[in-house]
Design a protein around this motif. Structure first.
Motif, PDB file in Angstrom:
ATOM      1  N   LEU A 154      17.584  36.166   0.979  1.00  0.00           N
ATOM      2  CA  LEU A 154      18.586  35.106   0.945  1.00  0.00           C
ATOM      3  C   LEU A 154      17.970  33.730   1.173  1.00  0.00           C
ATOM      4  N   LEU A 155      17.166  33.604   2.231  1.00  0.00           N
ATOM      5  CA  LEU A 155      16.691  32.275   2.621  1.00  0.00           C
ATOM      6  C   LEU A 155      15.468  31.805   1.832  1.00  0.00           C
ATOM      7  N   VAL A 156      14.629  32.737   1.377  1.00  0.00           N
ATOM      8  CA  VAL A 156      13.438  32.341   0.609  1.00  0.00           C
ATOM      9  C   VAL A 156      13.728  32.385  -0.890  1.00  0.00           C
ATOM     10  N   ASP A 157      14.098  33.573  -1.381  1.00  0.00           N
ATOM     11  CA  ASP A 157      14.280  33.743  -2.824  1.00  0.00           C
ATOM     12  C   ASP A 157      15.472  32.966  -3.374  1.00  0.00           C
ATOM     13  N   ARG A 158      16.568  32.953  -2.647  1.00  0.00           N
ATOM     14  CA  ARG A 158      17.791  32.320  -3.153  1.00  0.00           C
ATOM     15  C   ARG A 158      17.924  30.856  -2.742  1.00  0.00           C
ATOM     16  N   MET A 159      17.498  30.523  -1.517  1.00  0.00           N
ATOM     17  CA  MET A 159      17.733  29.168  -1.018  1.00  0.00           C
ATOM     18  C   MET A 159      16.473  28.313  -0.965  1.00  0.00           C
ATOM     19  N   GLY A 160      15.297  28.918  -1.143  1.00  0.00           N
ATOM     20  CA  GLY A 160      14.065  28.162  -1.251  1.00  0.00           C
ATOM     21  C   GLY A 160      13.408  27.709   0.037  1.00  0.00           C
ATOM     22  N   TYR A 161      13.787  28.278   1.179  1.00  0.00           N
ATOM     23  CA  TYR A 161      13.136  27.897   2.429  1.00  0.00           C
ATOM     24  C   TYR A 161      11.715  28.482   2.478  1.00  0.00           C
ATOM     25  N   PRO A 162      10.800  27.865   3.226  1.00  0.00           N
ATOM     26  CA  PRO A 162       9.430  28.384   3.326  1.00  0.00           C
ATOM     27  C   PRO A 162       9.416  29.770   3.992  1.00  0.00           C
ATOM     28  N   HIS A 163       8.744  30.712   3.339  1.00  0.00           N
ATOM     29  CA  HIS A 163       8.729  32.088   3.845  1.00  0.00           C
ATOM     30  C   HIS A 163       8.100  32.188   5.224  1.00  0.00           C
ATOM     31  N   GLN A 164       7.146  31.327   5.544  1.00  0.00           N
ATOM     32  CA  GLN A 164       6.495  31.378   6.846  1.00  0.00           C
ATOM     33  C   GLN A 164       7.501  31.126   7.974  1.00  0.00           C
ATOM     34  N   LEU A 165       8.363  30.145   7.791  1.00  0.00           N
ATOM     35  CA  LEU A 165       9.349  29.815   8.820  1.00  0.00           C
ATOM     36  C   LEU A 165      10.466  30.854   8.891  1.00  0.00           C
ATOM     37  N   VAL A 166      10.877  31.341   7.726  1.00  0.00           N
ATOM     38  CA  VAL A 166      11.927  32.359   7.704  1.00  0.00           C
ATOM     39  C   VAL A 166      11.443  33.625   8.402  1.00  0.00           C
ATOM     40  N   GLN A 167      10.213  34.043   8.121  1.00  0.00           N
ATOM     41  CA  GLN A 167       9.695  35.249   8.767  1.00  0.00           C
ATOM     42  C   GLN A 167       9.522  35.047  10.264  1.00  0.00           C
ATOM     43  N   LEU A 168       9.118  33.866  10.678  1.00  0.00           N
ATOM     44  CA  LEU A 168       8.989  33.589  12.105  1.00  0.00           C
ATOM     45  C   LEU A 168      10.355  33.698  12.785  1.00  0.00           C
ATOM     46  N   ALA A 169      11.383  33.135  12.184  1.00  0.00           N
ATOM     47  CA  ALA A 169      12.740  33.246  12.737  1.00  0.00           C
ATOM     48  C   ALA A 169      13.212  34.700  12.727  1.00  0.00           C
ATOM     49  N   ALA A 170      12.885  35.433  11.661  1.00  0.00           N
ATOM     50  CA  ALA A 170      13.299  36.834  11.549  1.00  0.00           C
ATOM     51  C   ALA A 170      12.715  37.673  12.680  1.00  0.00           C
ATOM     52  N   ILE A 171      11.512  37.352  13.104  1.00  0.00           N
ATOM     53  CA  ILE A 171      10.889  38.089  14.201  1.00  0.00           C
ATOM     54  C   ILE A 171      11.768  38.016  15.449  1.00  0.00           C
ATOM     55  N   PHE A 172      12.253  36.830  15.782  1.00  0.00           N
ATOM     56  CA  PHE A 172      13.058  36.662  16.992  1.00  0.00           C
ATOM     57  C   PHE A 172      14.455  37.271  16.847  1.00  0.00           C
ATOM     58  N   ILE A 173      15.063  37.114  15.683  1.00  0.00           N
ATOM     59  CA  ILE A 173      16.396  37.675  15.449  1.00  0.00           C
ATOM     60  C   ILE A 173      16.335  39.199  15.483  1.00  0.00           C
ATOM     61  N   CYS A 174      15.358  39.768  14.812  1.00  0.00           N
ATOM     62  CA  CYS A 174      15.207  41.224  14.805  1.00  0.00           C
ATOM     63  C   CYS A 174      14.836  41.743  16.194  1.00  0.00           C
ATOM     64  N   ALA A 175      14.055  40.994  16.947  1.00  0.00           N
ATOM     65  CA  ALA A 175      13.682  41.410  18.302  1.00  0.00           C
ATOM     66  C   ALA A 175      14.910  41.484  19.200  1.00  0.00           C
ATOM     67  N   ALA A 176      15.801  40.512  19.112  1.00  0.00           N
ATOM     68  CA  ALA A 176      17.016  40.531  19.931  1.00  0.00           C
ATOM     69  C   ALA A 176      17.871  41.749  19.578  1.00  0.00           C
ATOM     70  N   PHE A 177      18.037  41.992  18.288  1.00  0.00           N
ATOM     71  CA  PHE A 177      18.793  43.171  17.858  1.00  0.00           C
ATOM     72  C   PHE A 177      18.131  44.441  18.389  1.00  0.00           C
ATOM     73  N   LEU A 178      16.810  44.531  18.248  1.00  0.00           N
ATOM     74  CA  LEU A 178      16.104  45.752  18.636  1.00  0.00           C
ATOM     75  C   LEU A 178      16.139  46.003  20.141  1.00  0.00           C
ATOM     76  N   PHE A 179      16.084  44.968  20.965  1.00  0.00           N
ATOM     77  CA  PHE A 179      16.163  45.201  22.405  1.00  0.00           C
ATOM     78  C   PHE A 179      17.471  45.900  22.752  1.00  0.00           C
ATOM     79  N   VAL A 180      18.559  45.396  22.212  1.00  0.00           N
ATOM     80  CA  VAL A 180      19.871  45.993  22.484  1.00  0.00           C
ATOM     81  C   VAL A 180      19.919  47.418  21.930  1.00  0.00           C
ATOM     82  N   ALA A 181      19.432  47.609  20.712  1.00  0.00           N
ATOM     83  CA  ALA A 181      19.454  48.939  20.097  1.00  0.00           C
ATOM     84  C   ALA A 181      18.573  49.928  20.858  1.00  0.00           C
ATOM     85  N   LEU A 182      17.389  49.503  21.292  1.00  0.00           N
ATOM     86  CA  LEU A 182      16.501  50.404  22.026  1.00  0.00           C
ATOM     87  C   LEU A 182      17.086  50.756  23.393  1.00  0.00           C
TER      88      LEU A 182
END
Length: 146
Positions: free
Chosen positions: A105-133
């Motif tokens: 969504l953010l890189v392919d469709r909206m054109g944001y830099p993949h480096q920043l999107v992946q960095l943000a994804a790390i933190f968002i996924c980490a928050a989800f995973l802590f709760v799930a684990l």
């Protein structure tokens, strides 16, 4: 002022709480695991590999490190490995889908830099995973009742 943890004051009392202790341990494992994975991600995308392919390769390796470290160190899980492993895979399948969805969504469709999107994804996924684990994968069997 009294604390429910005798002999502990301030930061020590805060870290004596099981959830915060788990969060700190989860963070340590996550920083080590994700720092290495992000460095590999940046290297291989710099070489010219597709960002989604690199995530597809690094994600399973990071999952293994996460399972072993969090099972023993973060949550001190004494339950079986098979059930926890299956629940772990389910939690990571959701997290992986979230990660790829953000890249799409953010890189392919909206054109944001993949480096920043992946960095943000790390933190968002980490928050989800802590709760799930904590509540799904390595949940305490003593808490569950019939």
């Amino acid at each position: 002022m009294t604390t429910p943890y005798p002999g502990h004051t301030g930061l020590r009392a805060l870290l004596a709480r099981p959830v915060l202790r788990q969060l700190v341990r989860f963070g340590i494992i996550g920083l080590l695991q994700n720092g290495a994975a992000y460095a590999v991600y940046l290297l291989f995308t710099w070489i010219g590999f597709d960002p989604k392919l690199v995530v597809g390769i690094t994600y399973p390796l990071a999952m293994l490190v996460s399972f072993l470290g969090n099972k023993k160190y973060t949550f001190s899980h004494k339950g079986g490995t098979t059930g926890a492993g299956i629940r772990f895979l389910i939690a990571h399948a959701v997290s992986y889908s979230l990660n790829l969805g953000m890249l799409y969504l953010l890189v392919d469709r909206m054109g944001y830099p993949h480096q920043l999107v992946q960095l943000a994804a790390i933190f968002i996924c980490a928050a989800f995973l802590f709760v799930a684990l904590k509540f799904f994968v390595f949940r305490s069997t003593a808490v569950r009742t019939a």
